[in-house]
Design an enzyme around this catalytic site. Structure first.
Site, PDB file in Angstrom:
ATOM      1  N   ASP A  89       0.828  -1.212   0.000  1.00 59.46           N
ATOM      2  CA  ASP A  89       0.000   0.000   0.000  1.00 59.46           C
ATOM      3  C   ASP A  89       0.863   1.263   0.000  1.00 59.46           C
ATOM      4  O   ASP A  89       2.070   1.199   0.251  1.00 59.46           O
ATOM      5  CB  ASP A  89      -0.977   0.007   1.194  1.00 59.46           C
ATOM      6  N   ASN A  91      -8.476  -1.896  13.229  1.00 64.59           N
ATOM      7  CA  ASN A  91      -9.871  -1.950  12.768  1.00 64.59           C
ATOM      8  C   ASN A  91     -10.124  -3.142  11.850  1.00 64.59           C
ATOM      9  O   ASN A  91     -11.137  -3.194  11.160  1.00 64.59           O
ATOM     10  CB  ASN A  91     -10.248  -0.640  12.051  1.00 64.59           C
ATOM     11  N   HIS A 106      -8.188  -4.021   9.272  1.00 59.02           N
ATOM     12  CA  HIS A 106      -7.703  -3.889   7.890  1.00 59.02           C
ATOM     13  C   HIS A 106      -6.511  -4.814   7.637  1.00 59.02           C
ATOM     14  O   HIS A 106      -5.774  -5.171   8.557  1.00 59.02           O
ATOM     15  CB  HIS A 106      -7.404  -2.428   7.509  1.00 59.02           C
ATOM     16  N   GLU A 153      -9.758  -1.299   4.134  1.00 61.05           N
ATOM     17  CA  GLU A 153     -10.456  -0.818   5.320  1.00 61.05           C
ATOM     18  C   GLU A 153     -11.807  -1.522   5.452  1.00 61.05           C
ATOM     19  O   GLU A 153     -12.286  -2.153   4.502  1.00 61.05           O
ATOM     20  CB  GLU A 153     -10.675   0.695   5.173  1.00 61.05           C
TER      21      GLU A 153
HETATM   22  P1  PGA Z   1       0.974  -2.456  13.387  1.00 63.68           P
HETATM   23  O1  PGA Z   1      -0.008  -2.223  12.155  1.00 63.68           O
HETATM   24  O2  PGA Z   1       1.899  -3.534  12.989  1.00 63.68           O
HETATM   25  O3  PGA Z   1       1.680  -1.155  13.577  1.00 63.68           O
HETATM   26  O4  PGA Z   1       0.113  -2.827  14.554  1.00 63.68           O
HETATM   27  C1  PGA Z   1      -0.573  -3.315  11.545  1.00 63.68           C
HETATM   28  C2  PGA Z   1      -1.365  -2.878  10.341  1.00 63.68           C
HETATM   29  O5  PGA Z   1      -2.093  -1.891  10.410  1.00 63.68           O
HETATM   30  O6  PGA Z   1      -1.269  -3.574   9.329  1.00 63.68           O
END
Ligand code: PGA
Length: 266
Positions: free
Chosen positions: A74, A143, A145, A150
């Site tokens: 992304d 959340n 994702h 999302e």
């Molecule tokens: P994080 O993020 O490893 O900082 O918890 C994970 C993500 O959003 O893919």
């Protein structure tokens, strides 16, 4: 390792360090078997320990990533890899600039294109011309994702630009300690794109992820928690979670009571 009734694999390890070792093993195995494998690796804080191990293994001559085709998951819309708020730049600093044998074939998302739809379709064709992903390692957003799919992302979604949730923007802002602006839109590989990977590894650590991991793995699959779609991959999916992240899973509880073969079982 627990083979779940849906066919995917749950590996529960004691802590984040063990997750990092286990995930690095999976990456190394794919690259050893197929030196020109198409691979995607996540940004975020979860993979940092795994990156350290990969950097060490490459420095020690155990692993040669020079022919790997690395596809980014992304990128923020309008942001170029050299920009301070770039996810591609972030991966460069966290991994690519640290390895003694460079990974030269890097495919960032075309997030600065004037026609994002056409550019996303081109990115998909680029991936297809490499034979699709041999391995995708994914983190789990708070959340639900995966990459930047999302809530609302469907199982058949493809690479595209979308609007980020305020929660994801706040999460991203924290990575840069609020020092760089986070655009409201991002381009991401789609859930459907990721589901076509030969091997999918979801890495999750920490108590803060326990509830969203339970929703992703033990509630009915839905676009509300895009990570839940990964279960459609059956045995091509392995979830590597530390004990804290797995603490709310019924699967972990029943494995404990029914004779566990967790990697860390006594
Ligand atoms: P994080 O993020 O490893 O900082 O918890 C994970 C993500 O959003 O893919």
């Amino acid at each position: 390792m627990i083979a779940t009734p849906e066919g995917w694999i749950l590996t529960i390890v004691p802590d984040a360090a063990a997750m990092s070792e286990t995930a690095a093993d999976r990456v190394a195995q794919v690259i050893r078997q197929k030196p020109d494998a198409a691979v995607s690796l996540p940004t975020g804080s979860t993979p940092l320990g795994m990156f350290d191990i990969l950097v060490d293994r490459i420095a020690g001559g155990d692993l040669d990533p020079s022919r790997v085709e690395l596809f980014l998951l992304d990128e923020y819309v309008g942001v170029a890899p050299e920009d301070p708020n770039s996810l591609t730049g972030w991966l460069r600093r966290a991994l690519l600039d640290r390895v003694v044998v460079p990974i030269t074939r890097v495919h960032p998302l075309p997030a600065t294109a004037s026609d994002l739809d056409a550019a996303a379709a081109r990115f998909e064709r680029e991936l297809a011309s490499c034979g699709g992903l041999d391995l995708t390692v994914l983190g789990l957003g708070p959340n639900g994702h995966i990459a930047y799919n999302e809530p609302g992302a469907e199982a058949d979604s493809r690479t595209r630009a979308l609007t980020l949730t305020p929660e994801s923007i706040a999460q991203a802002s924290a990575y840069w300690h609020g020092a760089v602006p986070i655009p409201r839109r991002a381009m991401t590989m789609g859930v459907g794109t990721l589901l076509e990977a030969e091997q999918i590894v979801l890495i999750v650590t920490g108590q803060a992820k326990a509830s969203v991991l339970r929703r992703a793995l033990e509630e009915p699959m839905s676009a509300e928690i895009p990570a839940s779609w990964l279960r459609l991959a059956g045995p091509r999916l392995e979830v590597i979670a530390d004990r804290a992240a797995a603490s709310e899973l019924d699967l972990a509880r029943s494995a404990r009571t029914g004779g566990s073969d967790e990697e860390d079982a006594p």
